[in-house]
Design an enzyme around this catalytic site. Structure first.
Site, PDB file in Angstrom:
ATOM      1  N   ASP A 145       0.843  -1.196   0.000  1.00  0.00           N
ATOM      2  CA  ASP A 145       0.000   0.000   0.000  1.00  0.00           C
ATOM      3  C   ASP A 145       0.877   1.245   0.000  1.00  0.00           C
ATOM      4  O   ASP A 145       1.728   1.412   0.874  1.00  0.00           O
ATOM      5  CB  ASP A 145      -0.930  -0.012   1.222  1.00  0.00           C
ATOM      6  CG  ASP A 145      -2.105   0.926   1.021  1.00  0.00           C
ATOM      7  OD1 ASP A 145      -2.420   1.266  -0.143  1.00  0.00           O
ATOM      8  OD2 ASP A 145      -2.734   1.308   2.020  1.00  0.00           O
ATOM      9  N   HIS A 152      -3.867  14.019   1.124  1.00  0.00           N
ATOM     10  CA  HIS A 152      -4.172  13.112   2.243  1.00  0.00           C
ATOM     11  C   HIS A 152      -2.997  13.085   3.225  1.00  0.00           C
ATOM     12  O   HIS A 152      -3.182  13.191   4.441  1.00  0.00           O
ATOM     13  CB  HIS A 152      -4.452  11.707   1.703  1.00  0.00           C
ATOM     14  CG  HIS A 152      -4.596  10.668   2.776  1.00  0.00           C
ATOM     15  ND1 HIS A 152      -5.724  10.575   3.571  1.00  0.00           N
ATOM     16  CD2 HIS A 152      -3.762   9.688   3.196  1.00  0.00           C
ATOM     17  CE1 HIS A 152      -5.569   9.578   4.430  1.00  0.00           C
ATOM     18  NE2 HIS A 152      -4.399   9.015   4.231  1.00  0.00           N
ATOM     19  N   GLU A 217     -10.821   3.988   3.492  1.00  0.00           N
ATOM     20  CA  GLU A 217      -9.895   4.781   2.685  1.00  0.00           C
ATOM     21  C   GLU A 217     -10.206   4.538   1.215  1.00  0.00           C
ATOM     22  O   GLU A 217     -10.222   3.384   0.766  1.00  0.00           O
ATOM     23  CB  GLU A 217      -8.432   4.414   2.996  1.00  0.00           C
ATOM     24  CG  GLU A 217      -8.011   4.835   4.403  1.00  0.00           C
ATOM     25  CD  GLU A 217      -6.522   4.705   4.665  1.00  0.00           C
ATOM     26  OE1 GLU A 217      -5.860   3.899   3.974  1.00  0.00           O
ATOM     27  OE2 GLU A 217      -6.022   5.407   5.571  1.00  0.00           O
ATOM     28  N   GLU A 219      -9.253   4.185  -2.286  1.00  0.00           N
ATOM     29  CA  GLU A 219      -7.984   3.933  -2.991  1.00  0.00           C
ATOM     30  C   GLU A 219      -8.224   3.278  -4.345  1.00  0.00           C
ATOM     31  O   GLU A 219      -9.260   2.646  -4.575  1.00  0.00           O
ATOM     32  CB  GLU A 219      -7.075   3.002  -2.159  1.00  0.00           C
ATOM     33  CG  GLU A 219      -6.706   3.568  -0.802  1.00  0.00           C
ATOM     34  CD  GLU A 219      -5.491   2.902  -0.182  1.00  0.00           C
ATOM     35  OE1 GLU A 219      -4.691   2.290  -0.923  1.00  0.00           O
ATOM     36  OE2 GLU A 219      -5.344   2.991   1.048  1.00  0.00           O
ATOM     37  N   ASP A 251      -9.245   0.434   1.892  1.00  0.00           N
ATOM     38  CA  ASP A 251      -8.281   0.011   2.912  1.00  0.00           C
ATOM     39  C   ASP A 251      -8.859   0.374   4.287  1.00  0.00           C
ATOM     40  O   ASP A 251      -8.566   1.422   4.845  1.00  0.00           O
ATOM     41  CB  ASP A 251      -6.945   0.726   2.664  1.00  0.00           C
ATOM     42  CG  ASP A 251      -5.895   0.354   3.696  1.00  0.00           C
ATOM     43  OD1 ASP A 251      -6.009  -0.721   4.304  1.00  0.00           O
ATOM     44  OD2 ASP A 251      -4.963   1.152   3.886  1.00  0.00           O
ATOM     45  N   ARG A 255      -8.314   3.717  13.423  1.00  0.00           N
ATOM     46  CA  ARG A 255      -7.432   4.854  13.711  1.00  0.00           C
ATOM     47  C   ARG A 255      -6.892   4.846  15.140  1.00  0.00           C
ATOM     48  O   ARG A 255      -5.777   5.358  15.374  1.00  0.00           O
ATOM     49  CB  ARG A 255      -8.170   6.169  13.448  1.00  0.00           C
ATOM     50  CG  ARG A 255      -8.704   6.332  12.039  1.00  0.00           C
ATOM     51  CD  ARG A 255      -7.612   6.279  11.007  1.00  0.00           C
ATOM     52  NE  ARG A 255      -8.142   6.505   9.648  1.00  0.00           N
ATOM     53  CZ  ARG A 255      -7.454   6.299   8.542  1.00  0.00           C
ATOM     54  NH1 ARG A 255      -6.214   5.826   8.604  1.00  0.00           N
ATOM     55  NH2 ARG A 255      -7.997   6.509   7.370  1.00  0.00           N
ATOM     56  N   GLN A 258      -4.173   2.328  15.148  1.00  0.00           N
ATOM     57  CA  GLN A 258      -3.083   2.901  14.338  1.00  0.00           C
ATOM     58  C   GLN A 258      -2.269   3.923  15.127  1.00  0.00           C
ATOM     59  O   GLN A 258      -1.030   3.909  15.092  1.00  0.00           O
ATOM     60  CB  GLN A 258      -3.678   3.558  13.086  1.00  0.00           C
ATOM     61  CG  GLN A 258      -2.643   4.092  12.099  1.00  0.00           C
ATOM     62  CD  GLN A 258      -3.299   4.685  10.847  1.00  0.00           C
ATOM     63  OE1 GLN A 258      -4.521   4.689  10.702  1.00  0.00           O
ATOM     64  NE2 GLN A 258      -2.488   5.187   9.942  1.00  0.00           N
ATOM     65  N   LYS A 271      -4.501  -2.054   9.970  1.00  0.00           N
ATOM     66  CA  LYS A 271      -4.815  -2.167   8.546  1.00  0.00           C
ATOM     67  C   LYS A 271      -4.998  -3.612   8.091  1.00  0.00           C
ATOM     68  O   LYS A 271      -5.565  -3.845   7.033  1.00  0.00           O
ATOM     69  CB  LYS A 271      -3.659  -1.575   7.721  1.00  0.00           C
ATOM     70  CG  LYS A 271      -3.310  -0.145   8.043  1.00  0.00           C
ATOM     71  CD  LYS A 271      -4.248   0.789   7.326  1.00  0.00           C
ATOM     72  CE  LYS A 271      -3.779   2.224   7.459  1.00  0.00           C
ATOM     73  NZ  LYS A 271      -4.597   3.135   6.644  1.00  0.00           N
ATOM     74  N   THR A 275      -9.082  -5.748   3.677  1.00  0.00           N
ATOM     75  CA  THR A 275      -9.029  -4.817   2.547  1.00  0.00           C
ATOM     76  C   THR A 275     -10.054  -5.322   1.545  1.00  0.00           C
ATOM     77  O   THR A 275     -10.080  -6.517   1.234  1.00  0.00           O
ATOM     78  CB  THR A 275      -7.634  -4.802   1.888  1.00  0.00           C
ATOM     79  OG1 THR A 275      -6.658  -4.488   2.886  1.00  0.00           O
ATOM     80  CG2 THR A 275      -7.545  -3.779   0.771  1.00  0.00           C
ATOM     81  N   GLU A 390     -10.044  12.536   7.777  1.00  0.00           N
ATOM     82  CA  GLU A 390      -9.844  13.878   7.218  1.00  0.00           C
ATOM     83  C   GLU A 390     -11.130  14.701   7.299  1.00  0.00           C
ATOM     84  O   GLU A 390     -11.097  15.867   7.696  1.00  0.00           O
ATOM     85  CB  GLU A 390      -9.430  13.779   5.749  1.00  0.00           C
ATOM     86  CG  GLU A 390      -8.042  13.258   5.534  1.00  0.00           C
ATOM     87  CD  GLU A 390      -7.849  12.835   4.105  1.00  0.00           C
ATOM     88  OE1 GLU A 390      -7.506  13.675   3.267  1.00  0.00           O
ATOM     89  OE2 GLU A 390      -8.053  11.635   3.807  1.00  0.00           O
TER      90      GLU A 390
HETATM   91 CA    CA Z   1      -4.107   2.999   2.872  1.00  0.00          CA
END
Ligand code: CA
Length: 454
Positions: A145, A152, A217, A219, A251, A255, A258, A271, A275, A390
């Site tokens: 990834d 971002h 996410e 992607e 993804d 948080r 993380q 993560k 996915t 975000e």
């Molecule tokens: Ca990602």
């Protein structure tokens, strides 16, 4: 065709399969918002006996390529490609490289064009799309990834490191990490809220719990075609030969897990639980009309090993990427999903070929079917942010949904749908399809109800 010649002068990737005036004998393909004759994406479905078979989407149908092989409609490289597509995954076809996929596409495009003698052969291999169940399109041996959206990277960096959001290496090389291939699932697979260690801000000790900050996410997924050789770096000029196609990728990210685990080595359990990818692979050939120069970023350092004339002219791809949410309450009350964001992959700071070339710089080889994630794609404007962290600034500014629902992060029952499409000024439109995931409660809540530390 004169229009082809004109277009070819500008864009070396174009051929007759991109002629906007092409019409198929299959009515549902003409004007189809996703699967027109200009797209022809690959997938894999399970037949009624549970056997996996490769297929191509066209209009409201799929072409069963295993069935089509029995009709022997093609010759030359088109036939070579079709034979490889009798496998139970796309891997062998992917490994044959761009020349075969280009020739196969040309053969199939001609066979689907109004007036083709192949119409009865193709018709015998058609299945209504609503009847097929799609799986992962290939065996994904490795998953990496990246982090290619500078918008971002900057806005998330501000949350984690307010004084130093964008680290100095960002503009010199495509940042990435090696992810988990085993937990990549096709669209529609339930997303169980992961359990992990999070720092308790009151006690400053970690505690095992179901994540309270589950996020998505937006992607792009990039599939590798022809494998690269071990111990050989692929130059930027040759990277394109290894680019097979794309899908939409979500993804999923926890948080709070993380924030606690990510230093010093980067994301891990936050993560690796899941996915999700869309089931169709839109080929590099189908994306040709939507190639654009990479977005210009002022004062960007010139990294000579990752620059080429072709990359400067056609390295970007204008793929629109949208994200929608629906909650359990919205679905119960018949309220349609609402859009959270829309952006374009053209804003990526690093191109696909730069990612491929950089990945092999040390001699690390890429195999057919390997998957690269683009990293969350956020554009320059607020409505183009590709993740909740975000949009809500780490959950502090909740978003309002219909009927007095609010979200900082995802709740059980929420469903996230990512979709992608490309449109050109001369009327071409192709779709990537969607990747959908619905959040389910944590599976292992009985195992971590203790109140103490970990
Ligand atoms: Ca990602």
């Amino acid at each position: 065709m004169e229009s082809d010649t004109k277009l070819n002068k500008q864009n070396p990737f174009l051929d007759g399969t991109h002629d906007p005036s092409l019409i198929s004998w299959l009515d549902s393909a003409n004007g189809h918002p996703l699967f027109s004759i200009h797209n022809l994406p690959f997938g894999v479905f399970k037949d009624s006996d549970g056997v996996r078979k490769c297929c191509v989407a066209i209009g409201d149908y799929v072409i069963n390529l295993h069935g089509l092989w029995a009709e022997r409609p093609f010759t030359g490289q088109g036939e070579v490609g079709l034979e490889a597509l009798t496998d139970t995954s796309l891997n062998r076809f992917m490994s044959l490289g761009r020349e075969v996929s280009k020739k196969f596409r040309q053969s199939l495009s001609q066979a689907l064009t109004l007036g083709s003698d192949c119409e009865p052969l193709i018709r015998r291999a058609l299945l209504p799309m609503s009847d097929v169940s799609l799986c992962l399109p290939c065996q994904i041996g490795d998953y990496t990834d990246f982090y290619t959206s500078i918008h971002h990277a900057t806005s998330v960096g501000k949350l984690f490191r307010p004084d130093n959001p964008l680290l100095p290496n960002y503009q010199w090389l495509p940042i990435g990490y090696h992810g988990r291939a085993s937990s990549i699932h096709p669209s529609g697979t339930m997303v169980y809220r992961p359990v992990g260690q999070c720092l308790n801000p009151d006690t400053q000790t970690p505690k095992l719990k179901a994540t309270a900050k589950l996020d998505y996410e937006v992607e792009l997924g990039i599939f590798i075609g022809q494998p690269t050789r071990a111990f050989e770096a692929v130059t930027i000029e040759h990277a394109e030969e290894h680019f097979f196609g794309v899908c939409m990728l979500n993804d999923w990210s926890a948080r709070d897990i993380q924030a606690w685990e990510y230093q010093p080595l980067g994301p891990f359990l936050s993560k690796n639980f899941m996915t999700s990818i869309s089931p169709w692979v839109v080929t590099a050939e189908a994306l040709a009309p939507f190639r654009v120069p990479p977005t210009h970023y002022a004062n960007r350092p010139k990294v000579v090993t990752l620059e080429s004339n072709e990359n400067s002219a056609f390295g970007g791809i204008n793929i629109q990427m949208t994200c929608q949410i629906s909650t359990a309450q919205m679905r119960k009350n018949g309220i349609p999903a609402i859009k959270l964001s829309q952006t374009s992959f053209k804003h990526a700071f690093w191109t696909i070929n730069q990612m491929i070339s950089h990945h092999t710089q040390t001699g690390c080889n890429l195999n057919s079917g390997d998957l690269l994630g683009s990293g969350t794609q956020s554009g320059p404007n607020a409505e183009e942010a590709g993740s909740l962290i975000e949009i809500t600034r780490g959950g502090q500014e909740v978003i309002a949904l219909p009927e007095n629902e609010f979200r900082g992060f995802l709740e059980d029952g929420d469903e996230i749908e990512l979709s992608g499409f490309c449109e050109s000024e001369n009327g071409l439109r192709i779709g990537l399809g969607t990747v959908v995931g619905r959040i389910a409660p944590a599976l292992s809540s009985a195992n971590f109800s203790q109140q103490g530390g970990v």
